[in-house]
Write a protein that holds these residues in place. Sequence first.
Motif, PDB file in Angstrom:
ATOM      1  N   ILE A 184       0.862  -1.183   0.000  1.00  0.00           N
ATOM      2  CA  ILE A 184       0.000   0.000   0.000  1.00  0.00           C
ATOM      3  C   ILE A 184       0.898   1.232   0.000  1.00  0.00           C
ATOM      4  N   MET A 185       0.641   2.139  -0.924  1.00  0.00           N
ATOM      5  CA  MET A 185       1.428   3.369  -0.995  1.00  0.00           C
ATOM      6  C   MET A 185       0.553   4.559  -0.640  1.00  0.00           C
ATOM      7  N   ARG A 186       1.026   5.354   0.285  1.00  0.00           N
ATOM      8  CA  ARG A 186       0.289   6.535   0.729  1.00  0.00           C
ATOM      9  C   ARG A 186       1.056   7.765   0.250  1.00  0.00           C
ATOM     10  N   ASN A 187       0.396   8.577  -0.561  1.00  0.00           N
ATOM     11  CA  ASN A 187       1.054   9.710  -1.208  1.00  0.00           C
ATOM     12  C   ASN A 187       0.374  11.023  -0.863  1.00  0.00           C
ATOM     13  N   LEU A 188       1.191  12.028  -0.590  1.00  0.00           N
ATOM     14  CA  LEU A 188       0.719  13.405  -0.445  1.00  0.00           C
ATOM     15  C   LEU A 188       1.610  14.276  -1.315  1.00  0.00           C
ATOM     16  N   TYR A 189       0.985  15.094  -2.156  1.00  0.00           N
ATOM     17  CA  TYR A 189       1.716  15.947  -3.086  1.00  0.00           C
ATOM     18  C   TYR A 189       1.477  17.403  -2.713  1.00  0.00           C
ATOM     19  N   PHE A 190       2.570  18.156  -2.502  1.00  0.00           N
ATOM     20  CA  PHE A 190       2.471  19.526  -2.005  1.00  0.00           C
ATOM     21  C   PHE A 190       3.065  20.536  -2.992  1.00  0.00           C
TER      22      PHE A 190
END
Length: 266
Positions: free
Chosen positions: A83-89
């Motif tokens: 499972i990959m958890r991504n946040l892009y800022f």
Amino acid sequence: MTDEKYYISDVDRKEDTIYCYHNQMGEKLIPSHSHKKGQFLYTEGGVVFVKTKEKSYFLPARHYMWIAPGIEHSIHPSSPEVIMRNLYFPISSLDDPFYLHTSIYPVNDLLLELMLFTTRWTGHIEPSNKSIYTIVEAFKMLLPQVSNFSLPLALPLAKDKRLKHLITYLEHNLSKDFLFNDLAINFGFSPRSLSRLFQKDLGMSFIQYLTALRMLKALQLLLEKSLTINEVAMQVGYNSLPTFSNTFQKMIGVRPSEYIKMKAVL
């Protein structure tokens, strides 16, 4: 582009939003791409390899990777269960220089709880949605504060073809005790020329590269296999458990036994 890769192009569709994407779709490969936004990447359930033009990164459990804006990269999960958890800022020139450097950092409990809190959101978070945006923006602002040291969980990619063949041999024979002079001759080098090539092409000595390669393989075995620490040590070329444990601690920051306990938290 297939549906499951849609988010790759969607990330930068709105410049001022923070983008959330928690991937549980069993992807085997995310092809080479880049974003204008900086990326926070965290994984569960296995190991992820991230390849840029310059390096191959190894992202294990209880660590996150910050990928700087504009860095071309591909992502290779070790299994579809990851499972990959991504946040892009969005990153501006006024932001901390931290966000301009790609690296891997340990995750503390505060960061883990905040990151898991974001799993309730998917897609673009608009600045106008202040109640949510403020929370995720605070997460971004925390990163330079809690990420006190990066870990050298990356290896430079060889450019020389003969050196690539030698490194492939090392990767498949880590349990062996390598004699540098014999290795050089077997691959068509003089010991002196091979030593120089490691420094010129990879920016490190043979011993430094081999040690890093062994420690990254040890991390993978500890995460993915039901092996004892002693068995892992033997598989990566260490006959002495104390030497293996000391080397692991020097590079990773904790002893193998402590790392297994950290893994069990997830």
